[in-house]
Design a protein around this motif. Structure first.
Motif, mmCIF file in Angstrom:
data_model
loop_
_atom_site.group_PDB
_atom_site.id
_atom_site.type_symbol
_atom_site.label_atom_id
_atom_site.label_comp_id
_atom_site.label_asym_id
_atom_site.label_seq_id
_atom_site.Cartn_x
_atom_site.Cartn_y
_atom_site.Cartn_z
ATOM 1 N N GLU A 20 39.646 1.686 -82.776
ATOM 2 C CA GLU A 20 38.724 1.197 -83.721
ATOM 3 C C GLU A 20 37.770 2.314 -83.956
ATOM 4 O OE1 GLU A 20 37.286 -2.702 -83.398
ATOM 5 O OE2 GLU A 20 36.728 -2.618 -83.837
ATOM 6 N N PRO A 21 37.361 2.900 -84.193
ATOM 7 C CA PRO A 21 36.604 3.629 -85.199
ATOM 8 C C PRO A 21 35.094 3.531 -84.975
ATOM 9 C CG PRO A 21 37.744 1.728 -86.072
ATOM 10 C CD PRO A 21 37.834 1.746 -84.594
ATOM 11 N N VAL A 22 34.225 3.846 -85.909
ATOM 12 C CA VAL A 22 32.785 3.900 -85.648
ATOM 13 C C VAL A 22 32.032 3.364 -86.860
ATOM 14 C CG1 VAL A 22 31.011 5.392 -84.704
ATOM 15 C CG2 VAL A 22 33.367 6.097 -84.644
ATOM 16 N N VAL A 186 40.539 -6.788 -84.270
ATOM 17 C CA VAL A 186 41.106 -5.672 -85.036
ATOM 18 C C VAL A 186 41.345 -4.471 -84.126
ATOM 19 C CG1 VAL A 186 40.539 -3.915 -86.773
ATOM 20 C CG2 VAL A 186 40.250 -6.334 -87.317
ATOM 21 N N VAL A 187 40.362 -4.135 -83.310
ATOM 22 C CA VAL A 187 40.513 -2.982 -82.406
ATOM 23 C C VAL A 187 41.662 -3.217 -81.431
ATOM 24 C CG1 VAL A 187 39.389 -1.664 -80.565
ATOM 25 C CG2 VAL A 187 38.104 -2.291 -82.603
ATOM 26 N N ASP A 192 47.280 -1.927 -79.767
ATOM 27 C CA ASP A 192 48.666 -2.329 -79.499
ATOM 28 C C ASP A 192 49.625 -1.640 -80.468
ATOM 29 O OD1 ASP A 192 47.768 -3.958 -77.477
ATOM 30 O OD2 ASP A 192 47.911 -5.825 -78.631
ATOM 31 N N ALA A 193 49.204 -1.538 -81.749
ATOM 32 C CA ALA A 193 50.056 -0.894 -82.757
ATOM 33 C C ALA A 193 50.247 0.582 -82.447
ATOM 34 C CB ALA A 193 49.443 -1.081 -84.149
ATOM 35 N N ILE A 194 49.190 1.240 -82.010
ATOM 36 C CA ILE A 194 49.301 2.670 -81.653
ATOM 37 C C ILE A 194 50.284 2.852 -80.504
ATOM 38 C CG2 ILE A 194 48.017 4.590 -80.624
ATOM 39 C CD1 ILE A 194 45.568 3.575 -82.297
ATOM 40 N N MET A 205 45.718 2.807 -88.700
ATOM 41 C CA MET A 205 44.275 2.937 -88.909
ATOM 42 C C MET A 205 43.630 1.563 -88.810
ATOM 43 S SD MET A 205 43.989 5.730 -91.965
ATOM 44 C CE MET A 205 45.017 7.200 -91.922
ATOM 45 N N SER A 206 42.349 1.540 -88.436
ATOM 46 C CA SER A 206 41.627 0.267 -88.363
ATOM 47 C C SER A 206 40.273 0.419 -89.029
ATOM 48 C CB SER A 206 41.479 -0.183 -86.907
ATOM 49 O OG SER A 206 40.895 0.831 -86.135
ATOM 50 N N PHE A 207 39.927 -0.570 -89.848
ATOM 51 C CA PHE A 207 38.643 -0.581 -90.555
ATOM 52 C C PHE A 207 37.879 -1.823 -90.134
ATOM 53 C CE2 PHE A 207 40.629 1.678 -94.495
ATOM 54 C CZ PHE A 207 40.679 2.861 -93.779
#
Length: 487
Positions: A20-22, A186-187, A192-194, A205-207
């Motif tokens: 997840e992202p920032v 989502v994260v 799991d997808a990665i 990618m995750s938004f």
């Protein structure tokens, strides 16, 4: 109920079970300019085989939004073949169990499944994959923790591997889209997808909202997006800025549809779905813990002749969770919580309350009184939520206080106790809460505080469980005054 659903959707004959992202707040939307025509026509994914296709349900008018052009670059080469061979993953056939070997999956995907240690499918995986790997839409009812995430990810990865991407595509054009209601979920799905795409060369990618928009944008501009996992609001932010185009989506997944309804996300989800190809040209998978009339109406609008899979948990509440209810005055609940944690020296406890303000007050009192606690609610910035979960997972936080929305779908091993500071208004949430403990075959304990304001919820919970829960008076030593700390 299953019979009625089959009538509505004309469910085809059951498929064999083998084979997840920032983040911070987003910048204001940029003016949109027309998306130029591609130099070569984009091939559409092949139509899904349907044995009893009927005219598709009319969808809402599709608003074609112009979008800003995105830079292209050469698709990165697939990773070199590893030395791993299918023969390295030996799983004996067992009666009543379905192996991943029993489906036609690529070596790259099987290698990742082998790394994760998944020899046999869970019931939801075995049943769903029997349909989705043939391209059929599906609606699944299963509780959290049954393996549904891997079920739809395996299906997505197989589809993307079998159908090559167009030679010309934009960076922000995902081929698979997964929409989930909460940032934590989502994260978790993206992680799991990665893991499952480790050897396939596919980009995940995750938004999510509450994390740095520009960092997510830079990731989107750096490489093609094959699988996109997103919360509805942040996905719309990207789409309205012209950064993401959804006209190439081959597979769309809606996870926890009932929770999205509860949280008011459906209008946003409708906007998103209008930008994807028609339902006759995409595969749609919808998962929900409950099949309410509202959920089934949405499923009817967004899927075509779906297979309906219902997985009943062996027990509504796990037999590995020992359940207690303490009858306690509302004014004594905090004393009871403090003494339970400190006198028993518990090290990893999850506390649930119904409202965000309750969560905040409980956490503030625990910290004031010397207990290492943190809160998880919609008011906490996303980067702090992720750090909090990691600290809890690693044992640096003793008590995690959460709302149902924030706690839904969190899988952390080793939670010894779940405490319901307030009983939930929805009996299903009780099952989700206590399911945070007693996982992976270990034993757990749940303790619910029934006060004058929430004890009336108990009969509905007992009806769902199919049994009575003994209501006890807490022992006097658990109601002693909380010692005041000197600051």
């Amino acid at each position: 109920m299953l019979k009625a659903l089959k009538k509505i959707f004309a469910k085809p004959d059951a498929a064999p079970q083998a084979a997840e992202p920032v983040a911070v707040s987003a910048p204001a939307p940029a003016p949109q300019v027309a998306k130029p025509a591609r130099a070569s026509a984009k091939p559409k994914p092949p139509s899904k085989p349907r044995s009893d296709a009927k005219p598709a349900e009319p969808e809402a008018p599709r608003a074609k939004q112009p979008a800003a052009p995105k830079p292209r670059r050469e698709r990165k080469p697939r990773p070199q073949a590893s030395l791993w061979k299918p023969e390295d993953f030996v799983v004996e056939a067992q009666e009543g169990k379905t192996r991943f070997h029993d489906f036609k999956l690529s070596n790259e995907l099987m290698h990742a499944i082998h790394d994760l240690g998944f020899p046999y499918c869970t019931p939801i995986q075995a049943q769903v994959l029997g349909y989705t790997l043939r391209g059929q839409d599906a609606i699944g009812r299963a509780q959290t923790g049954t393996g549904k995430t891997a079920a739809f990810l395996v299906s997505i990865i197989s589809q993307l591997q079998q159908v090559p991407p167009p030679g010309e595509r934009y960076m922000g054009e995902p081929r698979a889209l997964i929409i989930a209601p909460t940032r934590e979920l989502v994260v978790q799905i993206a992680n799991d997808a990665i893991a499952l795409t480790k050897y396939s060369g596919l980009n995940v990618m995750s938004f999510v909202g509450g994390m740095d928009f520009d960092k997510q944008l830079k990731a989107l501009e750096s490489r093609h997006c094959d699988i996109l996992v997103a919360t509805p609001g942040r996905l719309l932010d990207f789409h309205q800025r012209g950064e993401v185009h959804l006209d190439m989506v081959e597979v769309m997944v809606l996870d926890e549809a009932d929770r999205m309804l509860d949280m008011g996300f459906i209008p946003q989800v409708r906007q998103i779905i209008r930008q994807t190809p028609p339902k006759s040209e995409r595969q749609t998978l919808l998962f929900s813990a409950t099949f309410t009339d509202d959920v089934m109406n949405l499923a009817k609008q967004w899927t075509t002749n779906p297979a309906i899979v219902e997985i009943e948990p062996e027990n509504v509440a796990s037999e590995t969770v020992e359940q207690h209810v303490y009858a306690v005055a509302g004014s004594d609940k905090y004393k009871l919580l403090y003494n339970l944690v400190t006198q028993n020296k518990w090290e990893r406890v999850m506390v649930f309350a119904n409202r965000k303000d309750e969560v905040r007050r409980i956490e503030e009192k625990l910290v004031r009184d010397g207990i290492n606690a943190a809160q998880l609610s919609g008011d906490v910035p996303q980067h702090k939520r992720i750090r909090t979960l990691e600290n809890f997972r690693e044992g640096r936080i003793t008590v995690l206080v959460a709302t149902d929305v924030a706690g839904r779908g969190i899988h952390i091993d080793g939670i010894s106790h779940v405490i319901n500071f307030t009983l939930p208004e929805d009996p299903d949430d009780y099952v989700h809460r206590i399911g945070r403990t007693g996982r992976a075959g270990s034993n757990g304990v749940s303790i619910s505080f029934a006060g004058e304001d929430d004890s009336y919820q108990l009969p509905a919970i007992e009806e769902l469980l199919g049994r009575k829960i003994k209501c006890e008076m807490p022992p006097d030593e658990l109601l002693t005054a909380v010692p005041r700390k000197h600051h």
